[in-house]
Design an enzyme around this catalytic site. Structure first.
Site, short mmCIF file in Angstrom:
data_model
loop_
_atom_site.label_atom_id
_atom_site.label_comp_id
_atom_site.label_asym_id
_atom_site.label_seq_id
_atom_site.Cartn_x
_atom_site.Cartn_y
_atom_site.Cartn_z
N ASP A 196 1.03 -1.15 0.00
CA ASP A 196 -0.01 -0.13 -0.06
C ASP A 196 0.89 1.17 0.17
O ASP A 196 1.61 1.53 0.76
CB ASP A 196 -0.78 0.03 1.34
CG ASP A 196 -1.95 1.18 1.31
OD1 ASP A 196 -2.13 1.72 0.26
OD2 ASP A 196 -2.09 1.48 2.52
N VAL A 197 0.68 2.02 -1.04
CA VAL A 197 1.42 3.29 -1.06
C VAL A 197 0.27 4.36 -1.53
O VAL A 197 -0.78 4.03 -2.17
CB VAL A 197 2.60 3.43 -1.99
CG1 VAL A 197 3.64 2.46 -1.66
CG2 VAL A 197 2.07 2.90 -3.16
N ALA A 198 0.60 5.71 -1.12
CA ALA A 198 -0.37 6.73 -1.33
C ALA A 198 -0.61 6.83 -2.90
O ALA A 198 -1.83 7.10 -3.36
CB ALA A 198 -0.05 8.14 -0.58
N CYS A 244 -8.54 11.79 5.14
CA CYS A 244 -7.69 12.09 3.97
C CYS A 244 -7.53 13.60 3.69
O CYS A 244 -8.62 14.22 3.41
CB CYS A 244 -7.96 11.33 2.85
SG CYS A 244 -7.22 11.83 1.41
N THR A 302 -5.59 14.61 1.00
CA THR A 302 -4.72 14.62 -0.17
C THR A 302 -5.30 15.82 -1.18
O THR A 302 -4.52 16.32 -1.95
CB THR A 302 -4.41 13.01 -0.89
OG1 THR A 302 -3.80 12.64 0.05
CG2 THR A 302 -4.20 13.15 -2.10
N ARG A 303 -6.73 15.87 -1.26
CA ARG A 303 -7.01 16.56 -2.35
C ARG A 303 -6.91 17.99 -2.06
O ARG A 303 -6.71 18.87 -2.85
CB ARG A 303 -8.73 16.20 -2.54
CG ARG A 303 -8.71 14.98 -3.08
CD ARG A 303 -10.47 14.45 -3.26
NE ARG A 303 -10.76 13.15 -3.78
CZ ARG A 303 -11.73 12.57 -3.94
NH1 ARG A 303 -12.81 13.30 -3.48
NH2 ARG A 303 -11.83 11.51 -4.46
N GLY A 351 -12.19 3.50 0.68
CA GLY A 351 -12.31 4.51 1.11
C GLY A 351 -13.75 5.51 0.78
O GLY A 351 -13.99 5.20 -0.49
N GLY A 396 -13.01 4.65 8.32
CA GLY A 396 -13.65 5.46 9.44
C GLY A 396 -15.01 4.75 9.96
O GLY A 396 -15.27 4.88 11.19
N MET A 440 -3.11 7.84 8.04
CA MET A 440 -1.65 7.23 8.18
C MET A 440 -0.58 8.27 7.54
O MET A 440 0.38 7.79 7.79
CB MET A 440 -1.69 5.85 7.42
CG MET A 440 -2.53 4.63 8.00
SD MET A 440 -2.46 4.69 10.01
CE MET A 440 -0.80 4.22 10.11
N SER A 489 -30.63 -5.37 2.40
CA SER A 489 -31.68 -5.01 1.82
C SER A 489 -31.58 -4.11 0.45
O SER A 489 -32.65 -4.25 -0.51
CB SER A 489 -31.90 -3.60 2.96
OG SER A 489 -33.27 -2.92 2.71
P1 5GP Z 1 -12.40 5.95 4.97
O1 5GP Z 1 -13.06 4.48 4.83
O2 5GP Z 1 -12.25 6.32 6.42
O3 5GP Z 1 -13.20 6.95 4.09
O4 5GP Z 1 -11.12 5.74 4.03
C1 5GP Z 1 -9.97 4.77 4.60
C2 5GP Z 1 -8.91 4.93 3.49
O5 5GP Z 1 -8.39 6.24 3.48
C3 5GP Z 1 -7.87 4.08 3.87
O6 5GP Z 1 -8.12 2.60 3.39
C4 5GP Z 1 -6.53 4.56 3.02
O7 5GP Z 1 -6.80 4.20 1.70
C5 5GP Z 1 -7.01 6.10 2.95
N1 5GP Z 1 -6.21 6.83 4.10
C6 5GP Z 1 -5.91 6.51 5.32
N2 5GP Z 1 -5.14 7.39 5.83
C7 5GP Z 1 -4.90 8.35 4.86
C8 5GP Z 1 -4.19 9.64 4.77
O8 5GP Z 1 -3.70 9.98 5.91
N3 5GP Z 1 -4.19 10.44 3.66
C9 5GP Z 1 -4.91 9.87 2.73
N4 5GP Z 1 -4.83 10.49 1.45
N5 5GP Z 1 -5.23 8.89 2.63
C10 5GP Z 1 -5.61 7.75 3.77
#
Ligand code: 5GP
Length: 349
Positions: free
Chosen positions: A131-133, A188, A190-191, A222, A245, A271, A316
């Site tokens: 897993d990478v961003a 997140c 990032t956007r 996500g 979440g 993360m 459902s």
């Molecule tokens: P959620 O289900 O909370 O909407 O999204 C979870 C996902 O957010 C994770 O599986 C991972 O891909 C992403 N994510 C987790 N931590 C971070 C972060 O600090 N920055 C970003 N850009 N994405 C994150």
């Protein structure tokens, strides 16, 4: 510079149209799926294809034990030590749980070295989540090629990407499952920090289409804020749906339990947040900014009720469109574009 004028959609932009159905009760809906994988071909997986994110606030051993009872899958976060994995293995009598967990790593050599040691000690581990961003770098692809050569029989999950060409590239180079999502996550940023991203439902639809042509699979990662979003992700073609979440804030989640004015909260953070980097990397390096945030969630108790709520919602959805099996949901789905989802006259809950 190019502008793509095609409209791209998020979960909030659509609803699923109800259809005639011969399902008389949602209890008749089967949410389990069976998958064979593109490369790790001797493994057949059967379960409910919902995954817990590999965040240290959600992808814990305690969470894996709790969700395994419902046949859900946990990507264990990468910050456990070799010692922790050995202890978990020794303390786990039912080794079938190893069909429902993945070990996680990034693309750095030190990460890969650690999973090599752990997998050598625990050959029962079958799934690796790399897993990478930003899954678009050539270096990342080269890591997937190397891992496929080193672990020919394991199922390799790789991501994150959001477009069809990179989904295809990762599958061809050795991934079995591609993780899809850049920027939709609840913690997140990032956007905001980069201006980069892709509306999640369109990313799912396009990447699933690309993957399925190659016998690959995708994880919609996500952005799910309620059970209906899980149903939309499956309806859009996701094989697995991953969430952080929704599974945070519980007993089984990581993160500190904090009491403020007699009310209990649990910490949840991205993360790539400053909180995570302070904890695991000695702070935010000078060349980068944080791309995640920290929030306090109202403490939710055991994760069991949350799981039942999600599974009930998806069952459902299936019954509304005539899908007796989760497998059929995508082909039974017609999305309608909407400008309003919910009536919030009495608040958002
Ligand atoms: P959620 O289900 O909370 O909407 O999204 C979870 C996902 O957010 C994770 O599986 C991972 O891909 C992403 N994510 C987790 N931590 C971070 C972060 O600090 N920055 C970003 N850009 N994405 C994150």
């Amino acid at each position: 510079m190019i502008i793509d004028n095609e409209i791209k959609l998020d979960f909030k932009d659509v609803l699923i149209r109800p259809k005639r159905s011969n399902i008389s009760s949602r209890s008749q809906v089967d949410l389990e799926r069976e998958f064979k994988f593109k490369h790790g071909s001797s493994i057949i997986w059967k379960g409910v294809p919902i995954m817990i994110s590999n965040m240290d606030t959600t992808g814990t051993f305690e969470m894996a034990e709790a969700v395994y009872k419902h046949k859900l899958f946990t990507c264990i976060h990468k910050h456990y030590l070799v010692f922790d994995w050995k202890k978990f293995y020794k303390g786990t009598l039912d080794k079938d749980i190893f069909n429902y967990i993945a070990i996680s790593c990034g693309s750095k050599e030190e990460d890969i070295h650690k999973i090599r040691i752990i997998m050598n000690e625990i050959p029962d581990i079958k799934f690796i989540c790399v897993d990478v961003a930003n899954g678009y770098s050539e270096y990342f692809t080269s890591v997937i090629i190397k891992l496929r050569l080193e672990f020919p029989d394991k199922v390799i999950i790789a991501g994150n990407v959001v477009t069809r060409e990179m989904t295809e590239e990762l599958l061809i180079k050795g991934a079995d499952i591609v993780k899809v999502g850049i920027g939709p996550g609840s913690v997140c940023t990032t956007r905001k920090q980069t201006g980069v991203g892709y509306p999640q439902l369109s990313a799912i639809i396009e990447c699933a289409d690309a993957a399925h042509g190659l016998n690959g699979h995708i994880i919609a990662d996500g952005g799910c804020t309620n059970p209906g979003d899980f149903a939309k992700a499956f309806g859009g073609g996701a094989d697995f749906v991953m969430s952080g979440g929704i599974f945070a804030g519980h007993d089984e989640s990581g993160g500190e339990l904090i009491e403020i004015n007699g009310k209990k909260y649990k910490e949840f953070y991205g993360m790539s947040s400053k909180t995570a980097m302070d904890k695991h990397s000695g702070g935010v390096a000078n060349y980068r900014s944080s791309e995640g945030k920290r929030v306090l969630l109202t403490y939710k108790g055991s994760v069991n009720d949350t799981i039942l709520d999600i599974l009930g919602g998806i069952r459902s959805s299936c019954s509304y469109v005539g899908a007796p099996f989760l497998k059929n949901l995508s082909k039974c789905t017609t999305f309608i574009r909407v400008s309003q989802q919910l009536n919030e006259v009495y608040g958002k809950s």
